[in-house]
Write a protein that holds these residues in place. Structure first.
Motif: not given
Length: 315
Positions: A206-212
């Motif tokens: 799995c991958l988490f991509t959060f706001p910058e």
């Protein structure tokens, strides 16, 4: 948010780290790590090596660094002449022998494509999940027991580990800084601080991509079958569990250790499935205070509703 005083007590008790000095290696039977660096200089603090309340740090020690595998082993001076360290030329593993008998082997696997399959292979070969960095996962296979006169006779800060696993943890260290961020280690948990706004676990798929704007403001606490993501407040130097939890993701597979009980399932909601794995998100059991929401904005801006925007399965 409720703070658990017991966790604070443990954190204070674990604050001291194991210090060591250098000592020449005089044991002719010891094997130097091939294609690696053998060092007689021990770092000021070993990442996982913390003495128990009953055991004072020993004055001198032997350090074996395995840079390509991403870890090192530090042996106390009273082990002199009793142990050998043997890296494998065929596999990313290191085996430690004591008094002529194999006691444990540590395997190191990169956090990259294929990590999930490698984890299943190691489990099938008798390894267990041991530790993790932003770059690698470490697995441990126990072949025997460390003799009583060399043991720390501890089961870890919560008494949850076997004595043998706790003994190995006292020897084991991981670099705390990499290109992907840095990490903080203790016998109780690992805290990963990604350098950017993305956290990827190929082992769990799995991958988490959060706001910058999240970069540097959250930490990840990985376990064998789960990931905890917390607000980062590193200046306070307290365990991450004492800060607001953003997400707790549990991965259930055919491995019996990963299966949630019926009682546990009531606290989780199913969010994804892939390849025989089920991904469960823990339902928050406590509310954020207005002060926490304001202090840590925008991390606590209804994270459950925003989870689908941040979470992705790795094909």
């Amino acid at each position: 948010m409720m703070k658990y005083w017991a966790v604070l007590i443990v954190a204070v008790a674990m604050a001291s780290l194991l210090f060591a000095c250098s000592e020449p290696n005089t044991d002719p039977t010891e094997t130097e790590p091939s294609s690696e660096q053998f060092s007689e200089t021990v770092p000021q603090s070993a990442a996982h090596s913390e003495p128990t309340e009953e055991t004072a740090p020993l004055a001198c020690s032997f350090l074996y660094e395995f840079n390509e595998l991403g870890f090192s082993l530090t042996f106390p001076s009273n082990w002199e002449g009793r142990f050998t360290v043997a890296p494998s030329a065929q596999a990313p593993t290191v085996t430690v022998t004591i008094d002529g008998a194999s006691v444990f082997t540590i395997a190191s696997d990169p956090n990259a494509e294929g990590a999930m399959e490698c984890a299943e292979m190691y489990y099938a070969e008798g390894y267990q999940y041991f530790s993790e960095s932003l770059d690698r996962t470490f697995y441990l296979k126990l072949d025997g027991a460390i003799p009583e006169d060399l043991s720390w006779n501890s089961r870890g800060p919560f008494g949850a580990d076997s004595k043998d696993k706790a003994d190995v943890m006292m020897l084991f260290s991981v670099p705390t800084v990499s290109d992907n961020g840095f990490a903080m280690y203790s016998q109780a948990w690992t805290t990963l601080v990604p350098a950017g706004n993305e956290y990827r676990s190929d082992r769990l798929g799995c991958l988490f991509t959060f706001p910058e704007e999240w970069a540097g403001r959250y930490v990840v606490v990985p376990y064998e079958n789960s990931i905890g993501i917390y607000v980062a407040d590193l200046a306070a130097q307290l365990p991450p569990q004492m800060y607001p939890r953003i997400y707790h993701l549990r991965v259930q597979s055919e491995d019996p250790s990963s299966i949630l009980s019926e009682a546990e399932l009531s606290y989780y909601t199913l969010v994804a499935t892939q390849g025989g794995r089920e991904y469960y998100l823990r339902i928050p059991d406590e509310e954020y205070t207005p002060e926490e929401i304001e202090r840590y904005a925008p991390l606590l801006d209804d994270p459950m509703a925003r989870f689908p925007d941040y979470f992705t399965l790795i094909p």
